[in-house]
Motif scaffolding. Structure first.
Motif, PDB file in Angstrom:
ATOM      1  N   GLN A 175     -31.401  22.089   7.279  1.00  0.00           N
ATOM      2  CA  GLN A 175     -30.808  23.364   6.269  1.00  0.00           C
ATOM      3  C   GLN A 175     -29.835  23.837   6.976  1.00  0.00           C
ATOM      4  OE1 GLN A 175     -34.120  25.744   4.988  1.00  0.00           O
ATOM      5  NE2 GLN A 175     -32.661  27.317   4.427  1.00  0.00           N
ATOM      6  N   PRO A 176     -28.533  24.157   6.204  1.00  0.00           N
ATOM      7  CA  PRO A 176     -27.633  25.148   6.625  1.00  0.00           C
ATOM      8  C   PRO A 176     -28.049  26.320   6.867  1.00  0.00           C
ATOM      9  CG  PRO A 176     -26.804  23.953   4.480  1.00  0.00           C
ATOM     10  CD  PRO A 176     -28.449  23.654   4.716  1.00  0.00           C
ATOM     11  N   LYS A 177     -27.606  27.141   7.781  1.00  0.00           N
ATOM     12  CA  LYS A 177     -28.178  28.537   8.307  1.00  0.00           C
ATOM     13  C   LYS A 177     -27.072  29.494   7.821  1.00  0.00           C
ATOM     14  CE  LYS A 177     -30.590  26.938  12.393  1.00  0.00           C
ATOM     15  NZ  LYS A 177     -30.520  27.277  13.805  1.00  0.00           N
ATOM     16  N   LEU A 178     -27.571  30.438   7.278  1.00  0.00           N
ATOM     17  CA  LEU A 178     -26.839  31.903   7.044  1.00  0.00           C
ATOM     18  C   LEU A 178     -26.392  32.554   8.191  1.00  0.00           C
ATOM     19  CD1 LEU A 178     -25.952  33.512   4.489  1.00  0.00           C
ATOM     20  CD2 LEU A 178     -28.041  34.658   4.619  1.00  0.00           C
ATOM     21  N   ASP A 218     -23.102  28.425   8.508  1.00  0.00           N
ATOM     22  CA  ASP A 218     -22.650  27.913   9.627  1.00  0.00           C
ATOM     23  C   ASP A 218     -21.992  26.628   9.197  1.00  0.00           C
ATOM     24  OD1 ASP A 218     -24.806  26.569   8.904  1.00  0.00           O
ATOM     25  OD2 ASP A 218     -25.843  26.439  11.076  1.00  0.00           O
ATOM     26  N   THR A 219     -22.529  25.884   8.231  1.00  0.00           N
ATOM     27  CA  THR A 219     -21.762  24.487   7.988  1.00  0.00           C
ATOM     28  C   THR A 219     -21.043  24.911   6.479  1.00  0.00           C
ATOM     29  OG1 THR A 219     -23.928  23.679   7.174  1.00  0.00           O
ATOM     30  CG2 THR A 219     -23.242  23.233   9.310  1.00  0.00           C
ATOM     31  N   GLU A 220     -20.554  23.503   6.200  1.00  0.00           N
ATOM     32  CA  GLU A 220     -19.925  23.734   4.761  1.00  0.00           C
ATOM     33  C   GLU A 220     -20.747  23.319   3.659  1.00  0.00           C
ATOM     34  OE1 GLU A 220     -16.296  21.453   2.297  1.00  0.00           O
ATOM     35  OE2 GLU A 220     -16.855  20.654   4.175  1.00  0.00           O
ATOM     36  N   VAL A 221     -20.954  24.037   2.422  1.00  0.00           N
ATOM     37  CA  VAL A 221     -21.853  23.726   1.642  1.00  0.00           C
ATOM     38  C   VAL A 221     -21.062  23.302   0.176  1.00  0.00           C
ATOM     39  CG1 VAL A 221     -23.824  25.296   2.375  1.00  0.00           C
ATOM     40  CG2 VAL A 221     -21.983  26.023   0.950  1.00  0.00           C
ATOM     41  N   MET A 261     -24.122  19.723   1.132  1.00  0.00           N
ATOM     42  CA  MET A 261     -23.357  18.253   0.953  1.00  0.00           C
ATOM     43  C   MET A 261     -24.229  17.081   0.523  1.00  0.00           C
ATOM     44  SD  MET A 261     -20.494  19.867   1.235  1.00  0.00           S
ATOM     45  CE  MET A 261     -19.329  18.323   0.864  1.00  0.00           C
ATOM     46  N   LEU A 262     -25.468  17.219   0.759  1.00  0.00           N
ATOM     47  CA  LEU A 262     -26.649  15.957   0.520  1.00  0.00           C
ATOM     48  C   LEU A 262     -27.106  16.198  -0.825  1.00  0.00           C
ATOM     49  CD1 LEU A 262     -27.971  15.640   4.164  1.00  0.00           C
ATOM     50  CD2 LEU A 262     -26.091  14.345   3.134  1.00  0.00           C
ATOM     51  N   GLU A 263     -26.687  17.175  -1.510  1.00  0.00           N
ATOM     52  CA  GLU A 263     -27.029  17.574  -3.020  1.00  0.00           C
ATOM     53  C   GLU A 263     -28.537  17.929  -2.892  1.00  0.00           C
ATOM     54  OE1 GLU A 263     -25.582  17.143  -5.386  1.00  0.00           O
ATOM     55  OE2 GLU A 263     -23.674  16.084  -4.869  1.00  0.00           O
TER      56      GLU A 263
END
Length: 744
Positions: A175-178, A218-221, A261-263
Motif C-alpha cells: 500500500q502506498p504510504k501517506l 511516497d509513491t506514484e498513484v 497503479m495496480l488498480e
C-alpha cells in the motif's frame, strides 16, 4: 543672566528631544496600522508598534542632544550668537568683565532671535511613511486582497494522520504510504481571524471560509478523489502533491479515496464538516414603550438608547421612520432614514447608540402617527446579515377629528349642527388671546362678548338633550337672588327682549299660562298618584332626557363647564375661560365614546334563494357532503428501520452480504448523514462502520452488532399512544383474583 541663559538652552534641548521622539512614534505607527488592517489583530499591531519603535530609537537616538550639542548648533545657525553661546553654560565667577558683558549680550539676543531657528528633524518624512502604510492597509482591507494573498499566521500540528484501508480486504499488494497532509482554512477577511494550517481533517469554520487540502504519497498513484455527501471530486496533482480548494457553505461529511497503479482502491475514514453561521446583529431597546401618545400642546420628543452587538462587527445601524397623515382613503405615508446621535466606527462589535426624535421637526400635526424601527447590518461579504427590531409607535392626539355622535341608542337623528362648535370656540378663543396686543380695547371686548354669546347658544342647544326648555341650573342662580315676584317678571321680560332666540323657542313659563295647572294642585296630584314613582315624568327637566343616567350626569357637567366658560368670556377674560372650554370638550368626547355600539360582523353570507325553487318541497337534487380521509404521518428514516431488521438477520443466520444489502446500507447511510449534520460527533463512528460494511466483502459479526446498536440509538423515540384495551373476564377469574388477594 546665567540662569536665564541656561533655561533658554535647556528649553531648546527639550524641544529638540521631543521632536525626535515624535519622529520615532510616527515611523512606528505606520507598520502598526498596516498590520492591523491586514490581520485585524490588536495584539500583533501593538507588538509591531513596540518592535519598530525600538529599532528606530537605536538609529535616531532621541536622548543624544545635550547642552553642548545645542550650544554648538545655535552657534552654527545663528549669526548673532558670535560663537559665544558656550558662555551661558559657565558660572559668572569664572568669567572676566568682558566675558560677562558678552554673556549678557548673547543671552539677550537669544531671547529675541532663538525662535527663528528650529531643531533638526524629519517629521514630514515620518508622516509620509505613516500615511502610505495606512493607505496600503486600507486598500487591502477594502478590496479583500487578503482572500488571495494572506499567508497562514497560526499553525497547528496534530498527529491525526489519514488512515487508508483497501476496499478489498483480500489485497496483498504493498500500500502506498501517506507522507504529508495539510488542511488550510482561510477565514473571510471581514471576520478579522487569521488563517489556520492544521493536520487535523475535522473542520469547524465560519461560513464562506476557503478550504485547501494538500496530501502527498511516497509513491506514484493513479488518481485521488474526495467524496462528500454522495459526490466525488477529483484532486489536482501539483508539485506539492494532490490539492483541492473549496468554499465552505454547508455542513456534512467527507473522505478521501485513491487508486494505485495496480488498480487497487483505498478509502479513508469519514471526517465531519461543521459550518458556523455568521449571526445576525442583536438589537435591544430597553427604555422605550411600544406605544407613546402626546397631546398637541406638550413637548413631543422620543428619547431612547439602543444596544447593538454582533460576533464579527457592525457595518451600519440606522432608524427607518414612517409618518402617516390623514385617515381613510386619503391617508399618506412618508418614509425617512435617520441616523443616530451617537457616532460609531465601522467594525465595532458592541455599540450603545442614543437617539432623540422630535415629532415637531418631523412636520407632524395632530392626528399624525409615527412608526419606526432600528435596522443593523454586519460586515458579512458580499451580502450582509440584516437585523431589525420590533416596531414602535407614536401618535399625536387629534381633538379636531373627535365628533359627538350617538349610535344605536336613538331611533331618530336629533344631532343639531352646533355639536361641533365647542372645538371651534376653543380655536377662536385662542386666536383672540394671541391677537389681544394687536386689537383695540373696544374690539377685544366686542369679540370676547360675541364668543360668550356663541357659548350661550351652544349651551342652550345641548340643554335640549337634557329636556331643558329654558335656561336653568347655574343660570337660574341669577334669578334666585331676587325674591320678589314682580322683579322676576321684569327681569324675565327684559331678558326676553334681549334674547335673539326668543322668537324660536317655546316659553312654557309665560306663554299659554291660563292652561297651566296651579302649583298647589300639582303637588296634590303627585301625592295622590300611586304610580308617580314608577312613571317617567317628561314635565320634569331633570328626568326628561334622551340618554342613560351615566350620560346624563356627564352632559350636565358639560353644561356647567359651558356656563363658567361663558361667564369669563362675558367678563372679557378669555384666558380664564379656556380651561372650562377644554373640560366641556373632554366631557363631550367621553359621551361620544360611551354611546358607541359595536356589532360583530357575521362571517357567513348565504346565497340568494331562487324564487322558482322556493316553497316547492323538492329535495331530489339535495345531497349530503361527506369526505373521508385517513391522516398518516410520513414515515421517518424508513431505510434505517429496514437496515436494523436486515442486520438482525445477518447476525442470526451469518449469511453473506448481497448487492441489494449494500444498496440498502448506502441509503441508510444517507439518512444517518442528514441526521448527523446536527451532531457530527455522536454518529460519526456509526457512519464509518456503515461505510465499511458496504465496501468490504467479509464483515465480522462484532462490527455488524456495533452498527446495529448505533442505528438503533439514532432512531427517534416512539411517541406514546394511549388506548383503552378490552379485557375479557369471567366469574372464575374474578374468584381466583379474590383468593389471591386474600392469601397475599
Amino acid at each position: 543672566m546665567i540662569v536665564s541663559g541656561g533655561k533658554i538652552l535647556i528649553r531648546f534641548k527639550k524641544h529638540w528631544q521631543l521632536m525626535l521622539w515624535l519622529e520615532v512614534l510616527l515611523y512606528a505607527l505606520g507598520p502598526a496600522i498596516l498590520i492591523y488592517f491586514l490581520f485585524f489583530n490588536l495584539i500583533f499591531s501593538i507588538a509591531t508598534l513596540i518592535l519598530v519603535a525600538l529599532l528606530i530609537v537605536i538609529f535616531v537616538k532621541p536622548w543624544k542632544p545635550d547642552l553642548k550639542t545645542v550650544s554648538s548648533y545655535i552657534d552654527q545657525h545663528l549669526d548673532v550668537a558670535e560663537y559665544s553661546t558656550g558662555l551661558l553654560l559657565l558660572p559668572k565667577e569664572q568669567l572676566s568683565d568682558l566675558a560677562k558683558l558678552q554673556q549678557y549680550r548673547i543671552g539677550k539676543e537669544l531671547v529675541e532671535k532663538l525662535k527663528t531657528i528650529k531643531p533638526p528633524h524629519h517629521l514630514s518624512r515620518a508622516c509620509i511613511v505613516m500615511i502610505l502604510c495606512a493607505l496600503v492597509g486600507f486598500m487591502g482591507y477594502r478590496y479583500h486582497i487578503l482572500d488571495h494573498l494572506q499567508w497562514p499566521q497560526h499553525k497547528e500540528v496534530r498527529p491525526d494522520t489519514i488512515i487508508f484501508k483497501p476496499i478489498d480486504s483480500t489485497t496483498t499488494t504493498q500500500q502506498p504510504k501517506l507522507e504529508s497532509q495539510l488542511l488550510t482554512i482561510q477565514y473571510p477577511a471581514y471576520t478579522g481571524k487569521p488563517s489556520v494550517e492544521t493536520s487535523k481533517m475535522e473542520i469547524k469554520a465560519v461560513e464562506g471560509s476557503r478550504l485547501s487540502w494538500q496530501i502527498t504519497f511516497d509513491t506514484e498513484v493513479k488518481n485521488v478523489f474526495m467524496e462528500s455527501m454522495g459526490n466525488s471530486h477529483p484532486m489536482k496533482l501539483t508539485d506539492n502533491g494532490y490539492v483541492r480548494t473549496s468554499v465552505l457553505n454547508t455542513s456534512g461529511f467527507y473522505n478521501f479515496k485513491f487508486t494505485d497503479m495496480l488498480e487497487t482502491s483505498y478509502t479513508s475514514e469519514l471526517y465531519s464538516i461543521e459550518v458556523v453561521k455568521d449571526k445576525k446583529p442583536d438589537i435591544k431597546i430597553t427604555d422605550l414603550k411600544q406605544f407613546t401618545s402626546f397631546s398637541y400642546d406638550e413637548k413631543k420628543r422620543i428619547a431612547f438608547t439602543t444596544s447593538v452587538t454582533d460576533d464579527f462587527g457592525i457595518a451600519e445601524a440606522y432608524i427607518i421612520v414612517t409618518v402617516s397623515k390623514g385617515s381613510g382613503e386619503s391617508v399618506k405615508f412618508r418614509e425617512e432614514k435617520l441616523s443616530f446621535d451617537s457616532k460609531f466606527s465601522r467594525g465595532q462589535k458592541d455599540l450603545s447608540l442614543s437617539k432623540n426624535i422630535d415629532l415637531d421637526q418631523m412636520n407632524m400635526e395632530p392626528g399624525d402617527e409615527l412608526y419606526f424601527y432600528i435596522e443593523a447590518l454586519d460586515l458579512k461579504h458580499p451580502r450582509p446579515n440584516i437585523s431589525r427590531s420590533e416596531t414602535f409607535f407614536a401618535v399625536i392626539k387629534d381633538t379636531i377629528s373627535d365628533e359627538f355622535a350617538v349610535e344605536g341608542t336613538m331611533g331618530v337623528d336629533l344631532m343639531p349642527d352646533y355639536f361641533r362648535s365647542q372645538r371651534q370656540l376653543i380655536i377662536d378663543t385662542e386666536k383672540l388671546i394671541k391677537d389681544k396686543s394687536k386689537l383695540s380695547e373696544k374690539d377685544f371686548k366686542f369679540k370676547s362678548n360675541e364668543l360668550g354669546f356663541d357659548q350661550k347658544v351652544l349651551r342652550l342647544k345641548y340643554g335640549e338633550f337634557m329636556g331643558d326648555e329654558s335656561e336653568f341650573g347655574p343660570a337660574t342662580q341669577e334669578n334666585t337672588a331676587i325674591p320678589e315676584e314682580e322683579h322676576e317678571h321684569d327681569d324675565e321680560d327684559h331678558e326676553k327682549e334681549n334674547d335673539p332666540l326668543a322668537a324660536y323657542t317655546h316659553d312654557h313659563d309665560h306663554e299659554n299660562e291660563h292652561n297651566l295647572v296651579p302649583h298647589e294642585e300639582e303637588e296634590d296630584e303627585k301625592g295622590n298618584d300611586p304610580l308617580h314613582e314608577y312613571l317617567h315624568n317628561h314635565d320634569d327637566p331633570e328626568e326628561s332626557t334622551l340618554f342613560t343616567q351615566s350620560l346624563k350626569s356627564k352632559l350636565r357637567q358639560a353644561l356647567n363647564e359651558m356656563w363658567d366658560a361663558e361667564l369669563y368670556l362675558r367678563l372679557y377674560t378669555p384666558e380664564k375661560s379656556l380651561p372650562y372650554q377644554y373640560k366641556a370638550l373632554k366631557l363631550i368626547q367621553e359621551i361620544k365614546n360611551s354611546a358607541r355600539v359595536y356589532v360583530h360582523r357575521i362571517g357567513f353570507d348565504p346565497p340568494p334563494i331562487k324564487e322558482d325553487k322556493r316553497l316547492t318541497g323538492k329535495i331530489d337534487e339535495v345531497s349530503n357532503f361527506r369526505k373521508k380521509e385517513e391522516l398518516r404521518l410520513p414515515e421517518l428514516y424508513p431505510f434505517i428501520y429496514k437496515t436494523v431488521l436486515r442486520l438482525e438477520q445477518l447476525i442470526s443466520n451469518k449469511t453473506i452480504l448481497t448487492d441489494e444489502d449494500r444498496l440498502l446500507f448506502k441509503q441508510a447511510g444517507n439518512e444517518l448523514a442528514a441526521k448527523a449534520i446536527e451532531d457530527p460527533g455522536k454518529y460519526l463512528k456509526t457512519l464509518q462502520r456503515l461505510k465499511q460494511i458496504t465496501e468490504d466483502r467479509v464483515i465480522p459479526t462484532s462490527i455488524l452488532i456495533e452498527v446495529q446498536r448505533g442505528l438503533f440509538y439514532a432512531l427517534p423515540e416512539l411517541q406514546p399512544n394511549p388506548s383503552k384495551k378490552k379485557v375479557l373476564t369471567g366469574e372464575i377469574n374474578e374468584l381466583l383474583l379474590k383468593e389471591l388477594q386474600i392469601h397475599d
